[in-house]
Design a protein around this motif. Structure first.
Motif, mmCIF file in Angstrom:
data_model
loop_
_atom_site.group_PDB
_atom_site.id
_atom_site.type_symbol
_atom_site.label_atom_id
_atom_site.label_comp_id
_atom_site.label_asym_id
_atom_site.label_seq_id
_atom_site.Cartn_x
_atom_site.Cartn_y
_atom_site.Cartn_z
ATOM 1 N N MET A 1 -20.289 30.603 -23.496
ATOM 2 C CA MET A 1 -19.882 29.508 -22.649
ATOM 3 C C MET A 1 -18.740 29.982 -21.752
ATOM 4 N N ALA A 2 -18.878 29.784 -20.486
ATOM 5 C CA ALA A 2 -17.867 30.231 -19.521
ATOM 6 C C ALA A 2 -16.999 29.047 -19.093
ATOM 7 N N PHE A 3 -15.758 29.347 -18.795
ATOM 8 C CA PHE A 3 -14.857 28.329 -18.278
ATOM 9 C C PHE A 3 -15.269 27.961 -16.862
ATOM 10 N N PRO A 4 -15.083 26.703 -16.478
ATOM 11 C CA PRO A 4 -15.303 26.344 -15.072
ATOM 12 C C PRO A 4 -14.274 27.059 -14.194
ATOM 13 N N ASP A 5 -14.628 27.288 -12.939
ATOM 14 C CA ASP A 5 -13.741 28.007 -12.021
ATOM 15 C C ASP A 5 -12.377 27.345 -11.897
ATOM 16 N N LEU A 6 -12.326 26.029 -11.897
ATOM 17 C CA LEU A 6 -11.057 25.321 -11.772
ATOM 18 C C LEU A 6 -10.141 25.619 -12.958
ATOM 19 N N ALA A 7 -10.704 25.658 -14.151
ATOM 20 C CA ALA A 7 -9.907 25.954 -15.343
ATOM 21 C C ALA A 7 -9.380 27.393 -15.305
ATOM 22 N N VAL A 8 -10.211 28.316 -14.892
ATOM 23 C CA VAL A 8 -9.793 29.712 -14.792
ATOM 24 C C VAL A 8 -8.680 29.857 -13.759
ATOM 25 N N ASN A 9 -8.827 29.184 -12.623
ATOM 26 C CA ASN A 9 -7.787 29.233 -11.597
ATOM 27 C C ASN A 9 -6.488 28.622 -12.092
ATOM 28 N N ALA A 10 -6.568 27.552 -12.870
ATOM 29 C CA ALA A 10 -5.362 26.932 -13.425
ATOM 30 C C ALA A 10 -4.675 27.881 -14.405
ATOM 31 N N ILE A 11 -5.459 28.575 -15.214
ATOM 32 C CA ILE A 11 -4.899 29.537 -16.163
ATOM 33 C C ILE A 11 -4.208 30.676 -15.415
ATOM 34 N N TYR A 12 -4.863 31.215 -14.395
ATOM 35 C CA TYR A 12 -4.258 32.280 -13.590
ATOM 36 C C TYR A 12 -2.972 31.798 -12.912
ATOM 37 N N THR A 13 -2.962 30.581 -12.437
ATOM 38 C CA THR A 13 -1.770 30.035 -11.780
ATOM 39 C C THR A 13 -0.608 29.970 -12.752
ATOM 40 N N VAL A 14 -0.838 29.448 -13.933
ATOM 41 C CA VAL A 14 0.225 29.358 -14.940
ATOM 42 C C VAL A 14 0.692 30.756 -15.335
ATOM 43 N N LEU A 15 -0.251 31.664 -15.558
ATOM 44 C CA LEU A 15 0.111 33.024 -15.944
ATOM 45 C C LEU A 15 0.909 33.734 -14.856
ATOM 46 N N CYS A 16 0.649 33.397 -13.619
ATOM 47 C CA CYS A 16 1.371 34.034 -12.511
ATOM 48 C C CYS A 16 2.724 33.385 -12.251
ATOM 49 N N LEU A 17 2.917 32.133 -12.599
ATOM 50 C CA LEU A 17 4.199 31.464 -12.359
ATOM 51 C C LEU A 17 5.213 31.660 -13.483
#
Length: 123
Positions: A1-17
């Motif tokens: 099961m893959a994460f939706p693109d929005l969830a992946v982008n949110a994770i990357y945003t948090v990890l980058c901030l």
């Protein structure tokens, strides 16, 4: 099961901030500043500090690859998997803390800390 693109982008945003927040808090603590930043100011400075931390880590990677391969290539392609992100993330947090510490020492040494309004805590 893959994460939706929005969830992946949110994770990357948090990890980058997060590295920016680490840098900002390290700077405030190491420079012994008593500043009251708004949420917008905290987010903006954290975003800038994250960019500096990510750039510093990238240039460390470029330098490391130049030493290992014997060829200096300033622009390298990065295709990072989740496993590599998990492995490198603690290094990024360490770089972010160093960026905050160095920033604090520069701020104090140049007298920039005196230009920042200090809040009266005796009220």
């Amino acid at each position: 099961m893959a994460f939706p693109d929005l969830a992946v982008n949110a994770i990357y945003t948090v990890l980058c901030l997060v590295p920016g927040f680490v840098s900002l808090q390290t700077l405030v603590y190491a420079a012994d500043l008593d500043v009251d930043l708004t949420e917008f100011e905290k987010s903006t400075w954290s975003f800038i500090a994250s960019g500096v931390s990510l750039s510093a880590l990238y240039f460390l990677y470029v330098a490391w690859m130049a030493i290992v391969t014997g060829r200096f290539v300033p622009i390298r392609s990065l295709d990072i998997s989740w496993v590599e992100i998990v492995a490198v993330y603690p290094v990024l947090i360490l770089v972010a803390a160093l960026v905050g510490y160095v920033g604090a020492k520069v701020l104090v040494r140049t007298g920039g800390a005196s230009a920042i309004p200090q809040h009266d805590t005796a009220r």
